[in-house]
Design a protein around this motif. Sequence first.
Motif, PDB file in Angstrom:
ATOM      1  N   UNK A 240     -17.905  58.068 -20.901  1.00  0.00           N
ATOM      2  CA  UNK A 240     -16.749  57.171 -20.844  1.00  0.00           C
ATOM      3  C   UNK A 240     -17.172  55.752 -20.468  1.00  0.00           C
ATOM      4  N   UNK A 241     -18.161  55.639 -19.585  1.00  0.00           N
ATOM      5  CA  UNK A 241     -18.646  54.297 -19.240  1.00  0.00           C
ATOM      6  C   UNK A 241     -19.265  53.623 -20.458  1.00  0.00           C
ATOM      7  N   UNK A 242     -19.990  54.412 -21.256  1.00  0.00           N
ATOM      8  CA  UNK A 242     -20.593  53.855 -22.468  1.00  0.00           C
ATOM      9  C   UNK A 242     -19.510  53.413 -23.452  1.00  0.00           C
ATOM     10  N   UNK A 243     -18.457  54.234 -23.600  1.00  0.00           N
ATOM     11  CA  UNK A 243     -17.372  53.862 -24.509  1.00  0.00           C
ATOM     12  C   UNK A 243     -16.641  52.617 -24.014  1.00  0.00           C
ATOM     13  N   UNK A 244     -16.464  52.520 -22.689  1.00  0.00           N
ATOM     14  CA  UNK A 244     -15.813  51.331 -22.127  1.00  0.00           C
ATOM     15  C   UNK A 244     -16.634  50.081 -22.432  1.00  0.00           C
ATOM     16  N   UNK A 245     -17.943  50.185 -22.275  1.00  0.00           N
ATOM     17  CA  UNK A 245     -18.814  49.038 -22.559  1.00  0.00           C
ATOM     18  C   UNK A 245     -18.775  48.660 -24.036  1.00  0.00           C
ATOM     19  N   UNK A 246     -18.750  49.675 -24.899  1.00  0.00           N
ATOM     20  CA  UNK A 246     -18.732  49.390 -26.341  1.00  0.00           C
ATOM     21  C   UNK A 246     -17.424  48.731 -26.763  1.00  0.00           C
ATOM     22  N   UNK A 247     -16.337  49.026 -26.031  1.00  0.00           N
ATOM     23  CA  UNK A 247     -15.034  48.425 -26.327  1.00  0.00           C
ATOM     24  C   UNK A 247     -14.798  47.139 -25.532  1.00  0.00           C
ATOM     25  N   UNK A 248     -15.817  46.739 -24.775  1.00  0.00           N
ATOM     26  CA  UNK A 248     -15.746  45.529 -23.950  1.00  0.00           C
ATOM     27  C   UNK A 248     -14.564  45.578 -22.979  1.00  0.00           C
ATOM     28  N   UNK A 249     -14.400  46.742 -22.388  1.00  0.00           N
ATOM     29  CA  UNK A 249     -13.361  46.942 -21.383  1.00  0.00           C
ATOM     30  C   UNK A 249     -14.017  47.172 -20.028  1.00  0.00           C
ATOM     31  N   UNK A 250     -13.373  46.676 -18.987  1.00  0.00           N
ATOM     32  CA  UNK A 250     -13.836  47.029 -17.647  1.00  0.00           C
ATOM     33  C   UNK A 250     -13.540  48.509 -17.426  1.00  0.00           C
ATOM     34  N   UNK A 251     -14.186  49.092 -16.427  1.00  0.00           N
ATOM     35  CA  UNK A 251     -13.947  50.511 -16.163  1.00  0.00           C
ATOM     36  C   UNK A 251     -12.486  50.760 -15.794  1.00  0.00           C
ATOM     37  N   UNK A 252     -11.886  49.824 -15.037  1.00  0.00           N
ATOM     38  CA  UNK A 252     -10.475  49.981 -14.673  1.00  0.00           C
ATOM     39  C   UNK A 252      -9.580  49.886 -15.904  1.00  0.00           C
ATOM     40  N   UNK A 253      -9.888  48.953 -16.795  1.00  0.00           N
ATOM     41  CA  UNK A 253      -9.092  48.812 -18.025  1.00  0.00           C
ATOM     42  C   UNK A 253      -9.214  50.063 -18.891  1.00  0.00           C
ATOM     43  N   UNK A 254     -10.423  50.589 -18.997  1.00  0.00           N
ATOM     44  CA  UNK A 254     -10.628  51.802 -19.792  1.00  0.00           C
ATOM     45  C   UNK A 254      -9.894  52.986 -19.168  1.00  0.00           C
ATOM     46  N   UNK A 255      -9.929  53.044 -17.854  1.00  0.00           N
ATOM     47  CA  UNK A 255      -9.250  54.135 -17.151  1.00  0.00           C
ATOM     48  C   UNK A 255      -7.744  54.051 -17.351  1.00  0.00           C
ATOM     49  N   UNK A 256      -7.193  52.839 -17.273  1.00  0.00           N
ATOM     50  CA  UNK A 256      -5.757  52.665 -17.512  1.00  0.00           C
ATOM     51  C   UNK A 256      -5.380  53.058 -18.938  1.00  0.00           C
ATOM     52  N   UNK A 257      -6.285  52.786 -19.869  1.00  0.00           N
ATOM     53  CA  UNK A 257      -6.000  53.041 -21.277  1.00  0.00           C
ATOM     54  C   UNK A 257      -6.120  54.518 -21.638  1.00  0.00           C
ATOM     55  N   UNK A 258      -7.116  55.201 -21.070  1.00  0.00           N
ATOM     56  CA  UNK A 258      -7.413  56.570 -21.508  1.00  0.00           C
ATOM     57  C   UNK A 258      -7.181  57.635 -20.439  1.00  0.00           C
ATOM     58  N   UNK A 259      -7.270  57.243 -19.169  1.00  0.00           N
ATOM     59  CA  UNK A 259      -7.172  58.241 -18.102  1.00  0.00           C
ATOM     60  C   UNK A 259      -8.440  59.035 -17.900  1.00  0.00           C
ATOM     61  N   UNK A 260      -9.510  58.667 -18.625  1.00  0.00           N
ATOM     62  CA  UNK A 260     -10.758  59.405 -18.512  1.00  0.00           C
ATOM     63  C   UNK A 260     -10.728  60.687 -19.329  1.00  0.00           C
ATOM     64  N   UNK A 261     -11.785  61.471 -19.213  1.00  0.00           N
ATOM     65  CA  UNK A 261     -11.862  62.738 -19.937  1.00  0.00           C
ATOM     66  C   UNK A 261     -12.098  63.872 -18.947  1.00  0.00           C
ATOM     67  N   UNK A 262     -12.246  65.083 -19.463  1.00  0.00           N
ATOM     68  CA  UNK A 262     -12.388  66.248 -18.581  1.00  0.00           C
ATOM     69  C   UNK A 262     -13.702  66.233 -17.807  1.00  0.00           C
ATOM     70  N   UNK A 263     -14.670  65.436 -18.279  1.00  0.00           N
ATOM     71  CA  UNK A 263     -15.957  65.370 -17.581  1.00  0.00           C
ATOM     72  C   UNK A 263     -15.952  64.352 -16.439  1.00  0.00           C
ATOM     73  N   UNK A 264     -14.952  63.493 -16.397  1.00  0.00           N
ATOM     74  CA  UNK A 264     -14.849  62.512 -15.310  1.00  0.00           C
ATOM     75  C   UNK A 264     -14.452  63.228 -14.019  1.00  0.00           C
ATOM     76  N   UNK A 265     -15.024  62.808 -12.914  1.00  0.00           N
ATOM     77  CA  UNK A 265     -14.715  63.454 -11.631  1.00  0.00           C
ATOM     78  C   UNK A 265     -13.447  62.862 -11.039  1.00  0.00           C
TER      79      UNK A 265
END
Length: 293
Positions: free
Chosen positions: A178-203
Amino acid sequence: MSKPPEQELLNPAQISQALGITPNNIKRLTGEGYLEVKKQVNFKNGVMQLFTNAQVQALIPAMPRIKQAWERYDNYHRGANRMARTRVHRHQSYRDKVNRKEQFLNSIYGLPRSRQEILKAAYYLYHLNHYAKAGSSYLYDLKEAVLHTLVKNYYQRDEWLNVSFIEGTNKITLCPDCRARANSQRLSYLEYLDKTGGCFKCTRGYKYYSLYEFNISSQDYRFCFHTPYASAKRWFNKHNMPSRKDSPEREGAYAFGRAIYDSEAQAVELIEVIDELQKFLALFDIEPLINTY
């Protein structure tokens, strides 16, 4: 067999008292090579550094010269006029805090003993919080011990103590994908989290941002403290659960409290704070956490 005095190890509170400085200046002495860390004591919430008594004692006659060197350095790098005004303000602030301390301690004299104990503990806990915020996170162990003692001995028995539960959100830590996808989309981790909620592998940390709020109040004084849900959840059972308190959700990260001011550290010394709080704990047969002798 006890060690000779010169081989004894001193903690920051003892060194501050011996050298007439604040804990921030201990960091400065260490950074400049005057003090060397000899041992570290691990606490639940941080590490306390220890130094040899011999090294500290050797510094006592040198402190006037060292303080003068600090003053020259600060004048050069920050401006002599500015630093002169700062020192005048700091001294005035110190006198004000000394007067306020005397007024507070005098004002609670004559109250019922249990109320004196609670208010005095709250006063020193207030300053302990500021010392902890300045980088001495090991002091949170003492804070937890005091708050736990208040709960065990005064909660729901004394109207001056009120505890509330403030429910916070879960903490989600993004996985590497998810961090890699956030970087590829030029999103901060918080922005990516708000957008997707993370995945099942996120703690996910359940109720990670939840807090217990402790309010200690009298007619003239009110103290408010917070401690994480994870630290204090076992202090309560289903029969004495604190009431919930609504807290408006805000975007961002917010810290409670502030770091201690130099004038405050001079007026209410760290060794005094620790000693008074451990005297409070001793009323309930709790052993001291930090040496003050």
